[in-house]
Design a protein around this motif. Structure first.
Motif, PDB file in Angstrom:
ATOM      1  N   ASP A 140      -8.805   3.087  12.774  1.00  0.00           N
ATOM      2  CA  ASP A 140      -8.436   3.505  14.121  1.00  0.00           C
ATOM      3  C   ASP A 140      -8.784   4.980  14.272  1.00  0.00           C
ATOM      4  OD1 ASP A 140      -6.560   1.328  15.655  1.00  0.00           O
ATOM      5  OD2 ASP A 140      -6.404   1.148  13.478  1.00  0.00           O
TER       6      ASP A 140
ATOM      7  N   TRP B  81       5.563   8.220  25.125  1.00  0.00           N
ATOM      8  CA  TRP B  81       5.492   9.476  24.397  1.00  0.00           C
ATOM      9  C   TRP B  81       6.893  10.090  24.276  1.00  0.00           C
ATOM     10  CZ3 TRP B  81       1.207  11.460  22.077  1.00  0.00           C
ATOM     11  CH2 TRP B  81      -0.039  10.934  22.449  1.00  0.00           C
TER      12      TRP B  81
ATOM     13  N   MET C  42      -4.690   6.067  25.706  1.00  0.00           N
ATOM     14  CA  MET C  42      -3.280   6.119  25.314  1.00  0.00           C
ATOM     15  C   MET C  42      -2.470   6.970  26.290  1.00  0.00           C
ATOM     16  SD  MET C  42      -3.180   4.419  22.422  1.00  0.00           S
ATOM     17  CE  MET C  42      -4.270   3.350  23.349  1.00  0.00           C
TER      18      MET C  42
ATOM     19  N   GLN D 237      -8.561   5.893  22.180  1.00  0.00           N
ATOM     20  CA  GLN D 237      -8.623   5.191  20.900  1.00  0.00           C
ATOM     21  C   GLN D 237      -9.858   4.306  20.828  1.00  0.00           C
ATOM     22  OE1 GLN D 237      -5.708   2.105  20.459  1.00  0.00           O
ATOM     23  NE2 GLN D 237      -5.972   1.884  18.259  1.00  0.00           N
TER      24      GLN D 237
ATOM     25  N   SER E 299       2.794  -3.495  20.494  1.00  0.00           N
ATOM     26  CA  SER E 299       2.763  -2.694  21.723  1.00  0.00           C
ATOM     27  C   SER E 299       2.938  -1.217  21.393  1.00  0.00           C
ATOM     28  CB  SER E 299       3.866  -3.144  22.685  1.00  0.00           C
ATOM     29  OG  SER E 299       5.147  -2.965  22.104  1.00  0.00           O
ATOM     30  N   TRP E 300       2.481  -0.377  22.324  1.00  0.00           N
ATOM     31  CA  TRP E 300       2.649   1.069  22.205  1.00  0.00           C
ATOM     32  C   TRP E 300       3.964   1.509  22.846  1.00  0.00           C
ATOM     33  CZ3 TRP E 300       0.010   4.415  19.327  1.00  0.00           C
ATOM     34  CH2 TRP E 300      -1.281   4.063  18.891  1.00  0.00           C
ATOM     35  N   SER E 301       4.629   2.454  22.213  1.00  0.00           N
ATOM     36  CA  SER E 301       5.797   3.105  22.799  1.00  0.00           C
ATOM     37  C   SER E 301       5.334   4.077  23.876  1.00  0.00           C
ATOM     38  CB  SER E 301       6.549   3.892  21.726  1.00  0.00           C
ATOM     39  OG  SER E 301       5.807   5.062  21.368  1.00  0.00           O
TER      40      SER E 301
ATOM     41  N   LYS F 283       3.775   9.124  19.765  1.00  0.00           N
ATOM     42  CA  LYS F 283       3.659   7.778  20.348  1.00  0.00           C
ATOM     43  C   LYS F 283       3.319   6.839  19.207  1.00  0.00           C
ATOM     44  CE  LYS F 283       0.876   5.528  24.043  1.00  0.00           C
ATOM     45  NZ  LYS F 283       1.775   5.520  25.198  1.00  0.00           N
ATOM     46  N   TRP F 284       3.838   5.613  19.189  1.00  0.00           N
ATOM     47  CA  TRP F 284       3.605   4.728  18.055  1.00  0.00           C
ATOM     48  C   TRP F 284       3.307   3.295  18.499  1.00  0.00           C
ATOM     49  CZ3 TRP F 284       8.200   6.803  19.525  1.00  0.00           C
ATOM     50  CH2 TRP F 284       9.255   5.930  19.806  1.00  0.00           C
ATOM     51  N   TRP F 285       2.544   2.626  17.645  1.00  0.00           N
ATOM     52  CA  TRP F 285       2.195   1.213  17.793  1.00  0.00           C
ATOM     53  C   TRP F 285       2.980   0.435  16.754  1.00  0.00           C
ATOM     54  CZ3 TRP F 285      -0.319  -2.166  20.836  1.00  0.00           C
ATOM     55  CH2 TRP F 285      -0.764  -3.378  20.305  1.00  0.00           C
ATOM     56  N   ASN F 286       3.776  -0.568  17.174  1.00  0.00           N
ATOM     57  CA  ASN F 286       4.651  -1.293  16.254  1.00  0.00           C
ATOM     58  C   ASN F 286       4.051  -2.607  15.772  1.00  0.00           C
ATOM     59  OD1 ASN F 286       4.869  -3.023  18.434  1.00  0.00           O
ATOM     60  ND2 ASN F 286       7.005  -2.510  18.900  1.00  0.00           N
TER      61      ASN F 286
ATOM     62  N   ASP G 210       1.226   5.839  13.970  1.00  0.00           N
ATOM     63  CA  ASP G 210       2.009   6.922  14.559  1.00  0.00           C
ATOM     64  C   ASP G 210       1.041   8.019  14.975  1.00  0.00           C
ATOM     65  OD1 ASP G 210       5.184   6.615  14.147  1.00  0.00           O
ATOM     66  OD2 ASP G 210       4.104   5.592  12.536  1.00  0.00           O
TER      67      ASP G 210
END
Length: 298
Positions: free
Chosen positions: A282, A80, A38, A294, A76-78, A70-73, A57
């Protein structure tokens, strides 16, 4: 849980961190996937929460001692982002409803600090007091309910809760732990609490809706605080760092404890785990390269 047909462990370790792997599984069998980086440069073990299926999140302390997010929607990952603050240990996070996150950390004053996302914005940081000597753990068993745990100055586990309108005081749950505790709820009025004991075994205590159990030893030799997740009523998945610095896994299937099994990798500090749906886990760790890594079960 149905008996696992295939248990596959894929672990590739690089000199500077945990490398990505490719899952190997029989057709239609569940398996562990990863590892996947990540990125980031973190100085603590991570925390993770989920408020809906496919949502993750992720939080960790950055090189500036602030909490980074950082988040997974779901696709996709955002990148930081900084949430500010100054913490000195692993953060903790939980969600009690859609688009809600409660985030906790140990401040430089050794008090418990709290910040939350209400669906549209992050609050400021607030102090919840106390004197804690570890990063906190948090669980939620209903909307608006929060149960926070941390190691006190006496090395026992201390507990503070939000009932939907006000915070309780601190109460001691006894025991002796050497690192951050871990907690999860798999149903209304149920909490399972874990810690690394002075003997480096995994210890467990639970709330059944009317009282706390005694502490029980689940054995093993762990070298950091554990983490725990639950993807169904009566299901518990516990993860911890072993003496080989790899990730180890033990689980409760509703009637008995199984494991330990190694999931490989090499990491620092305590791991973090969450489930966003049945049969999904996860797990995140701080790699030897200080990035977050991860691994997931599906």
């Amino acid at each position: 849980m149905r008996t696992r047909l295939v248990r596959v462990v894929v672990a590739v370790v690089a000199a500077l961190g945990v490398l990505g792997g490719t899952a190997v599984a029989a057709p239609s069998a569940r398996a562990w996937y990863g590892w996947s980086s990540m990125g980031g440069r973190v100085t603590s073990g991570p925390a993770v929460s989920s408020w809906s299926q496919g949502r993750l999140d992720l939080f960790a302390r950055g090189e500036d001692s602030a909490v980074w997010h950082k988040w997974w929607n779901g696709s996709s990952w955002s990148g930081w982002e900084s949430l500010g603050g100054v913490i000195i240990d692993n953060p903790a996070a939980v969600s009690w409803g859609e688009d809600r996150i409660d985030l906790f950390g140990r401040g430089t004053d050794n008090a418990l600090w709290h910040k939350w996302w209400d669906g549209s914005r992050w609050s400021g940081w607030e102090s919840l007091g106390g004197v804690i000597t570890s990063g906190p753990a948090v669980s939620s068993w209903s909307q608006g309910r929060l149960d926070v745990f941390a190691k006190g100055a006496d090395n026992a586990v201390w507990h503070k809760w939000w009932n939907g309108s006000s915070w309780s005081g601190w109460e001691s749950l006894g025991g002796t732990i050497i690192d951050n505790p871990a907690a999860v709820s798999w149903g209304p009025n149920r909490i399972d609490l874990f810690g690394a004991g002075a003997d480096n075994a995994l210890w467990h205590k639970w709330w059944n809706g009317s009282r706390w159990s005694d502490w029980e030893s689940l054995g093993g030799v762990i070298t950091a605080g554990p983490t725990v997740s639950s993807w169904a009523s009566g299901r518990l998945d516990v993860f911890a760092k072993g003496t080989d610095n790899a990730l180890w896994h033990k689980w409760w299937d509703g009637s008995s404890w199984l494991g330990w099994e190694s999931l490989g990798g090499t990491f620092q500090h305590a791991p973090a785990a969450v489930s966003w749906g049945p049969g999904r886990i996860d797990v995140f760790v701080q790699g030897m390269d200080n990035a977050v890594w991860q691994r997931w079960w599906t």
